[in-house]
Every structure is written in C-alpha cells, then in structure tokens.
Design a protein around this motif. Sequence first.
Motif: not given
Length: 191
Positions: A17, A20-21, A176-177, A180, A184
């Motif tokens: 994560q 991704l961030l 994971t999605d 995320t 968000e």
Amino acid sequence: MFNIILLGPPGSGKGTQAELLVKNHNFFTISLGEIFRKHIEENCTNKTFIQKYIDNGELVPDNLSFALLEQFIQNTPKGKPILFDGFPRTMSQAIFLNEMLNKYHTKIGCVILLDVAYETLLQRLKERAIIQGRADDQDDQKIKTRMHIYAEQTLPIVRYYQEQHLLYRVDGTLSTDQVTKSIEFFFDRLL
C-alpha cells in the motif's frame, strides 16, 4: 503538508500500500524496516547491531531508530508529504515523531491501520519468506516474537491516535485493489 502513518502487523500489506500511495500521491516514503535492511546490505557501521535485532524478530533500539529517522526527515524535499511506513511502533516512538515533526513545522494528518487476522498474517509471511527470502519471515518463533511485540508495543499507539481522531481502520484482508480504494475513500474525505 499532509503526512500519514501506515500501521499494521507484519504481513498486513503496508509495503504494498505504501508503494501505491507513493505512486498515486507523490509521498516521500520513510520505512524504518527498509532503512535497516539497506544498512545491512551496504555493510554500514551498525550492520551487525541491526542484524542481531532483526534476526531475533525484535525492534531495533530507539536511539538508533530515532537518529536514522531524523536523518531521513532532514533529507526530505521541502514541502513534500511524508508517508511513514510501519513507524512508529511504540508509544515512545509516537511521542518522538510528534516532537520531531513539530520541530520541522509539520504534523501527522492521518493514521491508517491495516487490520488483518493472525492466521492470514502467518500465511502471508510464509509466502513472503519463499518469494523474497526474508530471514525474519522464515522462522515460526521469530514470527511469534514479532507478533507478540506488535500486540504489546504497537497496539497501544492505536488508542493514542484514535484519541486524537487521526485513526482510520481498513480491512487488510481485502484484495490489494479494495484496500487501496478504502484508503482513497479516507483521503477524499480528508482533503
């Protein structure tokens, strides 16, 4: 500046994560675990000292952690938000982080906790041990030590940040999605 802390037990997906961030929000990432591993790989002065603690599944003492952390904070591009990946892990570290950030005229905007059940964590750590070859994920006793330390020393800071109304919980067992998207969602409400 909107600095965040990403918390969770070993194997909760913090590293994924965090990547991704950084990609989606241009954070400057500070991962103490990554800093320690880099010191070991590069044969730095404190290599043996750090290795001993990591090999035993224990936390590296605060005095060294604080010195390395402040060094990285000083090298952060001015005005760039910071993502703290897995730090702080104890109350003394949380207090130190607040005081240090105040010194640099910034603060924590939110703390995201990735909640994952113990059995799922064990499975993930075993898989990570095979894929990445990390010594701290290969031994059941070391894993138990790390989980015990997390429960005893890190969980109290969850209450600390909750009392400051900074804590947001995310179900870390989701894909994971989905994790995320949950993160968000919090960001959209805060920004």
